[in-house]
Design a protein around this motif. Structure first.
Motif, mmCIF file in Angstrom:
data_model
loop_
_atom_site.group_PDB
_atom_site.id
_atom_site.type_symbol
_atom_site.label_atom_id
_atom_site.label_comp_id
_atom_site.label_asym_id
_atom_site.label_seq_id
_atom_site.Cartn_x
_atom_site.Cartn_y
_atom_site.Cartn_z
ATOM 1 N N TRP A 1 0.816 -1.203 0.000
ATOM 2 C CA TRP A 1 0.000 0.000 0.000
ATOM 3 C C TRP A 1 0.862 1.270 0.000
ATOM 4 O O TRP A 1 0.557 2.199 -0.769
ATOM 5 C CB TRP A 1 -0.947 0.001 1.195
ATOM 6 N N PRO A 2 1.914 1.375 0.816
ATOM 7 C CA PRO A 2 2.719 2.607 0.793
ATOM 8 C C PRO A 2 3.350 2.878 -0.570
ATOM 9 O O PRO A 2 3.361 4.023 -1.038
ATOM 10 C CB PRO A 2 3.788 2.353 1.871
ATOM 11 N N ARG A 3 3.880 1.856 -1.226
ATOM 12 C CA ARG A 3 4.506 2.074 -2.529
ATOM 13 C C ARG A 3 3.469 2.401 -3.602
ATOM 14 O O ARG A 3 3.721 3.218 -4.488
ATOM 15 C CB ARG A 3 5.324 0.841 -2.920
ATOM 16 N N LEU A 4 2.313 1.762 -3.505
ATOM 17 C CA LEU A 4 1.251 2.061 -4.454
ATOM 18 C C LEU A 4 0.776 3.501 -4.286
ATOM 19 O O LEU A 4 0.563 4.226 -5.269
ATOM 20 C CB LEU A 4 0.090 1.084 -4.254
ATOM 21 N N GLU B 1 -7.684 -4.182 -2.553
ATOM 22 C CA GLU B 1 -6.963 -5.196 -1.786
ATOM 23 C C GLU B 1 -6.982 -6.531 -2.511
ATOM 24 O O GLU B 1 -5.974 -7.252 -2.547
ATOM 25 C CB GLU B 1 -7.597 -5.344 -0.397
ATOM 26 N N ALA B 2 -8.118 -6.862 -3.122
ATOM 27 C CA ALA B 2 -8.212 -8.107 -3.886
ATOM 28 C C ALA B 2 -7.411 -8.013 -5.173
ATOM 29 O O ALA B 2 -6.707 -8.959 -5.559
ATOM 30 C CB ALA B 2 -9.678 -8.415 -4.199
ATOM 31 N N ALA B 3 -7.479 -6.873 -5.837
ATOM 32 C CA ALA B 3 -6.836 -6.729 -7.145
ATOM 33 C C ALA B 3 -5.320 -6.736 -7.037
ATOM 34 O O ALA B 3 -4.625 -7.318 -7.881
ATOM 35 C CB ALA B 3 -7.307 -5.442 -7.817
ATOM 36 N N ARG B 4 -4.780 -6.080 -6.015
ATOM 37 C CA ARG B 4 -3.319 -5.962 -5.953
ATOM 38 C C ARG B 4 -2.638 -7.288 -5.611
ATOM 39 O O ARG B 4 -1.431 -7.416 -5.750
ATOM 40 C CB ARG B 4 -2.917 -4.889 -4.945
#
Length: 226
Positions: A109-112, A148-151
């Protein structure tokens, strides 16, 4: 035989995201029909119990695929349309991925979020009201669950299994889908696949640069014979 275009909006966006570009592509390639296809989290507000994993949404899409369909996805919906093409190889003649996600270097999440912020500086301000309306209709909580599901689903395995050509398109300033990532994805797909970087735009090119996007997609479709 004319193809049918089936456009799936990006995460949290409305189906109309694809209207200008999809209609322009359809006219230029003589498509039989252009359909804007929303799915839960991708143009539709999910219901409790909806499975938001790309593989589950792809199964919904496959259930209604016409013959000789060209599937177009944007951002996280690229996982959905790629899985659908893998599930129904006899129905999909070509695949167009605009700004595909799941680069493993930005899986957290942080990098995205960092890539999103670097891209946002290049987006056009006029789209803010459109995005705010779309995101509020989908629901931020649902969007977070869908992302969350897609990543967690890597698009590369499905690309390796395809039999149809793939076009990977990105805006010049898209940091969510960097150029080396788009090139890598195209290299995994069958002969005739290609990666294209548009002269302008960030991540939201179906909304901000439909003219450039439609030119690139229509030219490739005509050249590939899809």
């Amino acid at each position: 035989m004319p193809v049918e275009l089936l456009c799936v909006p990006g995460l949290g966006l409305e189906a109309a995201e694809w209207r200008a570009a999809g209609d322009a592509i359809g006219r230029r390639v003589g498509a039989r029909r252009t359909t804007l296809r929303p799915l839960p989290g991708y143009g539709l507000r999910p219901d409790v119990g909806d499975d938001l994993r790309p593989r589950a949404l792809a199964e919904r899409l496959v259930a209604e695929l016409p013959e000789r369909a060209v599937l177009l996805g944007h951002s996280a919906s690229c996982q959905v349309v790629t899985r659908a093409a893998a599930l129904a190889p006899g129905s999909v003649s070509a695949l167009v991925l605009v700004g595909p996600t799941t680069d493993p270097r930005a899986a957290s999440w942080p990098r995205l979020a960092a890539r999103w912020l670097r891209t946002a500086a290049w987006e056009r301000p006029h789209q803010v009201p459109v995005l705010a309306r779309s995101y509020s209709r989908t629901g931020l909580g649902w969007m977070a669950r869908a992302m969350e599901a897609a990543r967690r689903e890597d698009v590369r395995a499905d690309l390796r299994s395809l039999t149809c050509p793939v076009l990977v398109v990105r805006g010049r300033h898209d940091r969510i889908c960097p150029e080396d990532w788009s090139g890598h994805l195209a290299s995994l797909a069958p002969d005739g696949s290609r990666a294209v970087t548009l002269a302008r735009g960030g991540h939201m090119v179906p909304l901000t640069h439909p003219d450039l996007l439609s030119d690139a997609v229509a030219s490739w479709l005509r050249a590939s014979g899809a």
